[in-house]
Design an enzyme around this catalytic site. Structure first.
Site: not given
Ligand code: ADP
Ligand code: MG
Ligand code: MG
Length: 925
Positions: A104, A891, A34, A348, A803, A113, A471, A115, A871
């Site tokens: 984040r 082969y 990220k 990503r 073989s 999902g 998810h 963390m 084989c």
């Molecule tokens: P995940 O790895 O679970 O996708 P994220 O960190 O990407 O977690 O984000 C969770 C949600 O919060 C996502 O929808 C993301 O776009 C939103 N989000 C994260 N940071 C910000 C921010 N600075 N402003 C607005 N929305 C945010």
């Molecule tokens: Mg995200």
């Protein structure tokens, strides 16, 4: 070590690159997926809210030092915050102009999902009050504040979700509000207070009002979550290393919940289910963060944004196409629009189905974004395997419809057919699969990270809520589990363990059929069928590219005279129809035709038994003469099917008792006749029994079989060779290009070949003379006894090809009988780490492999152009194929169904070692 850089601003990607060894992979490892994506987008001029990343190294140091920030880290974090304040013109914790941020997590590999993110850090009672004045939007402010208290409570302070969800539901019910948008500013303000009380009651202290305290606790919580159970489970399932650590990203908040010209969304730059080149995503106006993914509100399709916020949409399309060109990969992006202004929050490489992987690889190669080699490398042999897996039989499906068994329709989130029994929670699903070997369909309203173990155990997944980016959908696609989400007609009753749609009730344990390809769900079991490779045009293209790579001379570095192209893929086929299938799957020859199968057919078996029982050579020859026409026509069919390609036919291999009636059954019959006093047929049965007993061996696997049997009773193989060459001659006269190769099984000493082979060659020559045609042919041997490997140089003076029969070679090298080993101790051996893998599935490089290398190298000393193949079942296993490439095989030969997988695996090996001089033992195991 205080001068170590733990924190990088998004606009410091160059420094990160320098400190991470100059590679982008290094940056990803240091800043996480990220963080590196945000920094890279910042560098490319894409609008990303200002922020910074605390490195994975800091996380590892924190965990190693007993949960203490490493020296200097916190100061660097505070300094970075000052920079962000300058970039935004706001101040963290300053009521007059507050800066809010999100915290984040983000490891090198995305872990959906695992963390959780905390939004709106920096809000407290004071900043909230002043934000109302600044924005004039009280509803927005208290919606944001209550989100912070809730997320902070759950994620950072570990208060259970229900502690917040229950009071919220209660409050909504009291106010008669159905959805969140029904709630007013007043309502959210009241809810914020309720949530603060929840924190106090659960933790014994107040929600922290000091923004820096919030920041510190959130940063620590991300570090700690690396070792949380969910994260550890996921890494185990996905094979991600536990020592990578996670980075922490602090990002200036942008708000999608500031009214109807604001919104938030997620999108894939191509369709992740089919691979079609078309933006695929969902968004919500006036919403924040996870609202879209959670599937709480019904989202709108991304195309619709063109009508609602055309400017932002245009910019979004322009940016995402730029990102795709930059990464040369389908991107999965998150964005937020704040009062008309677009912000990118994540990019990503998108997860996708096997079908999409193939289509995107082909399309991107055709678009000139990547090379054909890269396209081939992107698709894994496992994905090809998935594509050849069953789909529902369309006739049976129509019939089910006709019978009123259609149940519901949802979003086709992950393709493939799944038939199984319904279970409503992850633990039961897992238990039913593991303990009762049931086929399980896991059904939930929606899934969470805690459900992943059940999803992995399931044949299929069905949810009643959520969309294509929920998810459940993301996890299912990644692990290739068929999945339908958002089948909103279904009402699931988790207490009574049943679901209902259109009046039809399905109880726990009942069967349903889930079609992840179309999104349809049916009652009962619908039969499945294997998809036709011929119809998968993208896959065919990819496999042709793979073949071209393998056919390139010089792609393999090898000693003079050895093959310098990649591996060819041949197939094991006993019958003409198998040979045809093999050919249509792309095989370039038959590596093993087992002739003894042909002896078992009903009209032939009595003749075979008569031959075996006859005590004289003349008697045997007479019976064999009756078998000859049968064998000849079998072989003729194979040569016709493989016109122009080599066909290796193995002479009789098993011990003769395998063709005889079962001894115990026969004994029973004899006893019964005797007891009843019947004499009719008794004598014949008694004689037969005596003969079978006379053939008894205490260890048939190592007894009279293979070449030993041929030396003992040469008449059988003499007939077989005559049949082979008569068939070849007849076909050749019809214009078929025949390339017969006669394989002598189980050679242990060259003397065996010296004894048998010249007699057989004489027959071959005689037949060609009789028929008046000539064609090239080979005589060679199967290598399946360690002694043959060790004396390969002598053997290759007689044999024209080798073989490897790696099933027997593995048995003989380990001294295990396969059946006994797999039944008794092999699993224990693998569990205890005595063996890394089952050596009957993946070739044992250190032992069996070493013998193979010796055999190839020594064999080619005697005969440099010795043709070498494999084989055994290993011929279809990618790791074993890789080894065959390294030892210098010409082969690999495998079952027709695995030919496409092997073609791709062979190309992967060719590319992996391209240009490098490698020896089979310097490389990874
Ligand atoms: P995940 O790895 O679970 O996708 P994220 O960190 O990407 O977690 O984000 C969770 C949600 O919060 C996502 O929808 C993301 O776009 C939103 N989000 C994260 N940071 C910000 C921010 N600075 N402003 C607005 N929305 C945010
Ligand atoms: Mg995200
Ligand atoms: Mg064998």
């Amino acid at each position: 070590m205080t001068d170590k850089q733990w924190v990088y601003l998004f606009n410091e990607v160059e420094e990160a690159e320098k400190n991470a060894g100059g590679t982008w992979d290094g940056v990803r490892a240091l800043l996480g997926g990220k963080g590196s994506g945000l920094a890279d987008m910042t560098r490319a001029g894409v609008p990303v809210p200002p922020g910074f990343t605390i490195t994975t190294a800091a996380c590892n140091a924190y965990l190693a030092e007993g949960e203490k920030f490493p020296a200097g880290m916190w100061d660097q974090e505070l300094a970075a915050m000052k920079q962000v304040e300058q970039q935004t013109g706001k101040k963290f914790g300053d009521p007059s102009n507050p800066l809010l941020v999100s915290c984040r997590s983000g490891a090198k590999f995305s872990m959906p999902g695992m963390m959780d993110t905390v939004l709106n850090l920096g809000m407290n009672d004071q900043t909230a009050a002043s934000m109302v004045k600044l924005t004039g939007n009280e509803r927005f402010v208290y919606d944001s504040y209550r989100r912070l208290v809730e997320m902070f409570g759950e994620v950072v302070l570990n208060i259970p979700d229900e502690a917040f969800e229950h009071p919220l539901a209660e409050y909504k019910a009291k106010k008669g509000a159905k959805v969140d948008t029904d709630l007013t500013a007043e309502n959210w303000k009241a809810i914020t207070e309720i949530f603060k009380k929840v924190v106090r009651e659960n933790k014994g202290f107040d929600f922290p009002q000091d923004p820096y305290e919030q920041l510190r606790l959130a940063t620590e919580a991300v570090f700690k979550s690396w070792n949380g159970k969910r994260a550890v489970d996921y890494r185990n399932a996905a094979g991600i290393s536990h020592d990578l650590g996670t980075a922490v990203n602090i990002v200036t908040m942008v708000f999608g919940n500031m009214g109807s010209n604001s919104g938030t969304g997620v999108a894939f730059t191509r369709d992740p289910a089919t691979g079609e080149k078309k933006m695929y995503g969902d968004y919500l106006l006036n919403a924040q963060g996870e609202d879209v993914v959670a599937g709480i509100r019904n989202t709108a399709k991304i195309e619709n944004l063109a009508n609602e916020l055309p400017e932002a949409y245009k910019e979004f399309m322009e940016i995402t196409s730029r990102l795709e060109r930059h990464y040369k990969e389908m991107q999965d992006v998150e964005f937020t629009i704040e009062r008309g202004k677009l912000w990118m929050l994540q990019t990503r490489n998108g997860k996708r189905t096997a079908q999409a992987e193939v289509k995107i690889a082909i399309d991107m190669a055709n678009e000139g974004l990547i090379t054909k080699e890269q396209a081939v490398q992107r698709v894994t042999p496992d994905q090809v395997d998935t594509l050849l897996h069953p789909q529902f039989d369309s006739k049976a499906m129509d019939q089910a419809k006709g019978e009123g068994r259609f149940y519901a329709k949802g979003v086709n989130a992950s393709p493939g057919a799944a038939v199984g029994q319904v279970y409503f929670d992850a633990d039961t699903a897992e238990r039913m699969k593991k303990e009762e070997q049931r086929d399980v369909i896991m059904v939930r309203p929606f899934t969470k990270p805690d459900d992943v173990h059940g999803m992995l155990a399931a044949k299929g997944i069905l949810t009643s809520e959520g969309g294509a980016t929920s998810h459940a959908a993301v996890v299912a696609r990644q692990f290739g589990v068929p999945c339908v989400v958002g089948a909103s007609d279904i009402r699931i009753d988790l207490e009574r363990l049943q679901m209902e749609s259109d009046g039809k009730v399905v109880k726990e344990g009942e069967w349903i059929s889930v079609d992840g390809t179309t999104g349809q769900v049916y009652l009962g079991q619908i039969p499945t069928m294997a998809p036709r490779l011929e119809e998968q045009t993208d896959l065919l293209t990819l496999l042709n590219w793979a073949d071209d790579i393998c056919a390139t001379p010089g792609i393999r570095q090898a000693p003079e005279g050895w093959p310098t192209t990649g591996l060819q893929v041949w197939a094991n086929a006993d019958y003409p129809k198998d040979a045809q299938r093999a050919r249509s799957y792309g095989a370039k020859g038959i590596g093993l035709c087992r002739t003894e199968h042909m002896f078992f057919e009903t009209e032939r078996l009595p003749i075979v038994q008569r031959m075996i029982l006859s005590g004289t050579s003349a008697g045997r020859t007479q019976a064999l003469n009756e078998l000859l026409p049968f064998q000849r026509s079998d072989f003729a069919g194979l040569f016709a099917a493989m016109d122009g390609q080599p066909v290796i036919i193995r002479l009789i291999d098993p011990p003769l008792h395998e063709f005889m009636p079962d001894e115990e059954k026969l004994l029973e019959q004899v006893i019964e006749l005797r007891v009843k006093g019947e004499t009719k047929g008794l004598k014949e049965k008694e004689d037969l029994l005596a003969a079978i007993r006379g053939m008894h061996e205490s260890n048939p696997m190592m007894g009279l079989r293979g070449v030993r049997l041929s030396i003992y009773m040469p008449e059988i193989v003499e007939m077989q060779v005559r049949a082979i060459f008569e068939a070849a001659a007849d076909e050749a006269k019809k214009g078929v290009i025949v390339k017969p190769e006669v394989m002598i099984p189980l050679t242990g000493t060259v003397k065996e070949l010296e004894w048998i082979q010249p007699r057989l060659v004489r027959i071959a020559k005689a037949v060609m003379e009789e028929k008046g045609v000539s064609f090239s042919y080979k005589f060679g041997t199967m290598i399946e006894i360690p002694r043959a490997c060790v004396t390969a140089e002598e053997i290759a003076k007689v044999a024209e090809f080798f073989s490897f029969g790696t099933n027997d070679l593995t048995q003989m090298t380990f001294g295990y009988s396969r059946d006994d080993a797999e039944r008794n101790f092999l699993i224990k051996y693998v569990e205890e780490g005595i063996l890394v893998k089952n050596p009957f599935q993946t070739l044992d490089r250190d032992g069996v492999g070493r013998l193979m290398r010796m055999a190839v190298t020594d064999g080619r000393k005697a005969r440099v152009n010795l043709e070498v193949g494999i084989c055994g079942e290993h011929g279809g296993d990618p790791a074993s194929i890789d080894f065959c490439h390294l030892v210098g095989n010409n082969y690999v030969s495998c079952s027709p169904f695995r030919v496409p997988i092997a073609r791709l695996a062979a190309a992967h090996s060719a590319l992996k070692y391209k240009g490098g001089q490698v020896s089979a033992f310097e490389v990874d195991k």
